[in-house]
Scaffold this active site. Structure first.
Site, PDB file in Angstrom:
ATOM      1  N   CYS A   1      43.829  22.921  24.843  1.00 32.00           N
ATOM      2  CA  CYS A   1      43.847  21.891  25.889  1.00 32.00           C
ATOM      3  C   CYS A   1      42.591  21.027  25.728  1.00 32.00           C
ATOM      4  O   CYS A   1      41.740  21.300  24.891  1.00 32.00           O
ATOM      5  CB  CYS A   1      43.919  22.496  27.291  1.00 32.00           C
TER       6      CYS A   1
ATOM      7  N   CYS B   1      39.024  22.456  25.596  1.00 33.45           N
ATOM      8  CA  CYS B   1      38.601  23.075  24.336  1.00 33.45           C
ATOM      9  C   CYS B   1      37.819  22.063  23.495  1.00 33.45           C
ATOM     10  O   CYS B   1      36.784  22.394  22.908  1.00 33.45           O
ATOM     11  CB  CYS B   1      39.818  23.573  23.544  1.00 33.45           C
TER      12      CYS B   1
ATOM     13  N   ASP C   1      52.588 -16.491  33.153  1.00 35.83           N
ATOM     14  CA  ASP C   1      51.694 -17.629  33.345  1.00 35.83           C
ATOM     15  C   ASP C   1      52.285 -18.818  32.576  1.00 35.83           C
ATOM     16  O   ASP C   1      53.085 -18.632  31.649  1.00 35.83           O
ATOM     17  CB  ASP C   1      50.309 -17.259  32.817  1.00 35.83           C
TER      18      ASP C   1
ATOM     19  N   ASP D   1      47.310 -15.067  29.545  1.00 33.17           N
ATOM     20  CA  ASP D   1      46.370 -15.222  28.437  1.00 33.17           C
ATOM     21  C   ASP D   1      44.946 -15.567  28.863  1.00 33.17           C
ATOM     22  O   ASP D   1      44.038 -15.549  28.043  1.00 33.17           O
ATOM     23  CB  ASP D   1      46.858 -16.322  27.488  1.00 33.17           C
TER      24      ASP D   1
ATOM     25  N   ASP E   1      44.125 -14.578  34.627  1.00 37.83           N
ATOM     26  CA  ASP E   1      45.278 -13.680  34.631  1.00 37.83           C
ATOM     27  C   ASP E   1      44.880 -12.203  34.662  1.00 37.83           C
ATOM     28  O   ASP E   1      45.735 -11.332  34.860  1.00 37.83           O
ATOM     29  CB  ASP E   1      46.150 -13.930  33.396  1.00 37.83           C
TER      30      ASP E   1
END
Length: 813
Positions: free
Chosen positions: A84, A87, A491, A683, A687
């Site tokens: 897991c 570890c 957008d 972009d 945004d």
């Protein structure tokens, strides 16, 4: 029913590991808890879930000091036995505390450790021993990842080849055993045949079957039942009982069962490896694209520098035919760049001063000088490779479901097989041999190979398919998120349109005002600013020094130029305009232009308009999404009139204008509160809030770094049809994962009772298990365009010939 969970990682406990009054899932969690202390654990538990990256940061480690006579070296160590995430953290913390270790990074998904060390102080052997003392196996990797994978695949194929040859001989010499003639043989001949079969079966079981035996030993040592344990019990039971029969003078030998079992399982493993290699080709391709060094300009000299020593803002020379080493902006030169790996387009793209180039792309013609924007692990190439690898081991809901089933399934089959043996031997009184064969059949037919590969293969194939569309993964669960999308918000500027604005008109043509506007826009990176600068250059406008500059995302820019307060931005409808300015404004609004006002010293002095063109396939993409039942919405900071005209051009019926960044994020939130799964495509900096808020954020690769960082996916190709293909592929991946899991569960629901009731021997069970795994493999490969129909005819002919030959041999003809 209550489920016992680990005190540290909160995962279900299969085998209890007690420690100081608490229960852990493995010794890694227990030792990490002892390393951190109970107070830190309690503080960690107060947070919503365990964040392993935050946990790493919360553990203080000593800062390494590199002496002058140091011998720095980096080694890669393969680790076996990590169960897991804790570890990996335990190993990392132990290694970083060792003398001479400068840093360590543990990859739990690939079970490897990369350690930077001072070879004059410590050695790789000491590192290995430190890991072994923690209860894991460790060995230094002396070859590259690709070479090591090739060597491992070759060894597995060699084991399979030896197994096939020896199994053929075992099957041939086992004909007297099947036919019941063995007791009638003369003692000498009988002993020769028995010992010969024993000799042939031994390399098959112990050499060819070593991967299963090694896995079973590790399973027993850690107390976690795995499918390797089932395989090993089945093969060793048949092998051991056959030896017992030889010395007790029994009638039947089962060396053929053990060897056939191993052979079919190795065939299944080799098929899985081949499928993974085909699906993981994109990762190997990406790693080959990276470069080791770059030509850096320092004091006017071109100096070849290791890529790790290249920094942001360094100026790098890229000659014709060379790969671009980092993401950067062209500051000198003109050339054609092959961006096929990034966009899927084979035609080179012209690059000039101001354009962005990406690491891994190839400079085809001219010499370029670029200014580094992103280096080392921050480049789009490195991020893509990292996230594709992460997607292979991503714990999505279907992967988690399969893992939960496997945790229960393997020990349940182990118990079911033992009960089968007890029933046939003690209750039905069928004898030890039939009981043993039925038990082996249960173990073989229930081997959960199909279940264990059902999800990762489909996800990996999906990641490669998305790469072909120019869509790059930036989130482990991006595929899973994309499959749920029912609403797409886009957008306008730079997403639905090219983002290459053109200033169509400036009114009135006042050179002094134009000089103020051009000077302020020079400091902005917005597409409108680029259009203004280009227009001002055509008008031969000179620039003035800027004293202050502020960009307000979603509105505009403001600052001080030559002692004047200058604001440039959208109109909000409250402005006091002259009659001439109102007339010009109405004219532009009817044409759907994007309009900006120029405010100098709190008075509106000018208006200018810009226009943008829709992307080539934007209307087709909108139509395709609508055809799939996906709602398409446009959200833009532009005016109502400009938004309306663009929406009509593209066939979008629902749009929102004058949207500030928070407005876009609020729109996303409102739709998701109504039960929609929203994808936002954008972009710009404005945004970013919506990209983060959305169920799925998709950033345009030509956009701002903040937008790219905020998205789950990055679209590098300027074709919105890639968005349509991505959503379609994601739904296909989810559908195939469901099919794989349902098939695996349905198969086991029928096969287990059949094996327990004695309807299938070990041989038939091995064939059934192989066909089940083959179904999952072929089904996952359909994502990559594989058609199983092409191979059905050839496979049918081969099976028909093999069955005929087996029947002839059985009848003694």
């Amino acid at each position: 029913m209550a489920v016992l969970t680990c005190y540290l990682c909160e995962q279900p406990v299969v085998t209890e590991v007690p420690g100081d009054g608490h229960i852990f899932c493995c010794h890694g969690c227990r030792e990490l808890w002892r390393l951190m202390g109970d107070e830190e654990i309690k503080e960690l538990k107060s947070r919503p879930g365990v964040n392993w990256e935050n946990l790493r940061e919360s553990i203080t480690t000593p800062t390494p000091v590199l002496p002058l006579n140091a011998d720095p070296k980096t080694v890669t160590i393969d680790i076996d036995g990590m169960w897991c995430a804790s570890c990996s953290i335990l190993v990392e913390q132990v290694l970083t505390r060792m003398p001479g270790v400068l840093g360590a990074q543990i990859d739990f998904a690939t079970s490897t450790a990369q350690v930077a060390m001072d070879a004059s102080t410590t050695s790789s052997h000491e590192l290995e021993q430190a890991i072994i003392k923690l209860g894991y196996d460790a060995k230094e990797r002396e070859t590259s990842d690709e070479e090591l994978e090739f060597d491992r695949d070759l060894v597995l194929l060699r084991r399979f080849g030896i197994s096939v040859v020896l199994t053929i001989f075992v099957m041939m010499f086992s004909v007297p055993v099947w036919s019941g003639y063995l007791p009638q043989f003369p003692p000498t001949l009988r002993e020769s045949l028995e010992y010969g079969l024993w000799a042939l079966a031994t390399p098959t079981v112990f050499f060819s079957g070593w991967p299963f035996l090694r896995g079973a030993w590790s399973s027993l040592r850690h107390g976690v039942p795995t499918m390797d344990l089932l395989i090993s019990i089945g093969s060793l039971s048949a092998y051991g009982y056959s030896i017992y029969t030889i010395f007790s003078g029994g009638k039947y030998l089962y060396f053929d069962t053990a060897t056939m079992f191993i052979t079919f399982l190795l065939l299944s493993r080799n098929l899985e490896v081949g499928t993974r290699n085909r699906a993981a080709g994109v990762v190997r391709m990406l790693s080959r694209l990276s470069v080791k060094s770059a030509w850096v300009l320092r004091d006017g000299q071109e100096i070849q520098t290791d890529i790790s020593q290249v920094h942001v803002d360094d100026q790098i020379v890229v000659r014709p035919g060379e790969k671009v080493p980092v993401d950067g902006t062209v500051i000198e030169g003109h050339s054609a760049i092959n961006e096929a790996f990034l966009t899927g387009e084979a035609v080179p793209v012209d690059k000039k001063v101001g354009d962005i180039v990406y690491a891994g792309t190839v400079n085809s013609t001219g010499r370029l000088v670029i200014k580094a924007l992103r280096v080392a692990d921050d480049t789009i190439l490195a991020q893509t490779s990292r996230f594709v690898k992460a997607a292979q081991g991503a714990q999505g809901q279907w992967r988690k479901l399969a893992d939960r089933v496997l945790r229960i399934f393997v020990p349940s089959v182990l118990v079911f097989g033992l009960l089968t043996f007890v029933y046939w031997d003690l209750v039905a009184k069928a004898g030890t041999a039939p009981a043993l064969l039925n038990m082996i059949a249960v173990f073989v037919i229930a081997c959960p190979c199909a279940l264990s590969v059902a999800t990762p293969l489909a996800v990996l194939a999906g990641a490669q398919r998305l790469g072909g569309y120019g869509m790059l993964l930036r989130s482990d669960d991006a595929l899973e998120r994309a499959s749920d999308v029912d609403t797409v918000i886009m957008d306008k500027t730079g997403t639905l349109t090219t983002g290459q604005m053109t200033l169509t008109e400036f009114w009135p043509m006042n050179p002094e005002i134009m000089q103020l506007v051009g000077s302020l826009e020079l400091a902005s990176e917005h597409p409108i600013a680029a259009a203004v600068i280009k227009y001002m250059e055509q008008q031969h406008i000179t620039y003035l020094p800027i004293e202050q500059f502020t960009e307000e995302p979603g509105w505009g820019i403001k600052g001080q130029v030559a002692g004047h307060d200058v604001h440039i931005g959208q109109l909000d409808g409250t402005e006091d305009l002259s009659s001439e300015m109102k007339e010009k404004l109405n004219e532009w609004q009817e044409e759907g232009r994007t309009i900006a006002k120029v405010v100098v010293d709190e008075a509106i002095q000018a208006l200018f308009s810009v226009e943008d063109q829709p992307r080539a396939h934007a209307k087709e993409a909108v139509s395709s999404l609508a055809h799939q039942g996906i709602q398409v919405i446009m959200a833009t900071g532009d005016s109502e009139e400009a938004a309306r005209v663009m929406a009509q051009k593209l066939g979008i019926t629902r749009y929102y204008a004058r949207q500030k960044p928070i407005d876009k994020a609020t729109l996303v939130e409102e739709l998701e509160s109504q039960g929609h799964h929203v994808a936002f495509v954008g972009d710009g900096i404005n945004d970013a809030p919506a990209l983060v808020k959305a169920h799925l954020g998709i950033a345009m690769g030509t956009g701002s770094d903040i937008a790219i960082e905020a998205g789950h996916l990055t679209l590098t190709r300027p074709n919105l049809m890639s968005l349509v293909d991505t959503l379609t592929t994601s739904k296909q991946v989810t559908r195939i994962i469901k099919q794989n899991l349902l098939w695996a569960l349905f198969y086991n629901a029928l096969a287990l009772p059949a094996a327990a009731l004695g309807y299938t021997g070990p041989f038939i069970a091995a064939v059934a298990m192989l066909l089940s795994s083959a179904f999952v493999l072929a089904n996952s490969l359909r994502i990559l365009g594989f058609s199983p129909k092409r191979y059905i005819l050839g496979t049918s002919v081969a099976l028909g010939v093999g069955t005929s030959l087996a029947l002839i041999a059985w009848l003694g003809l």
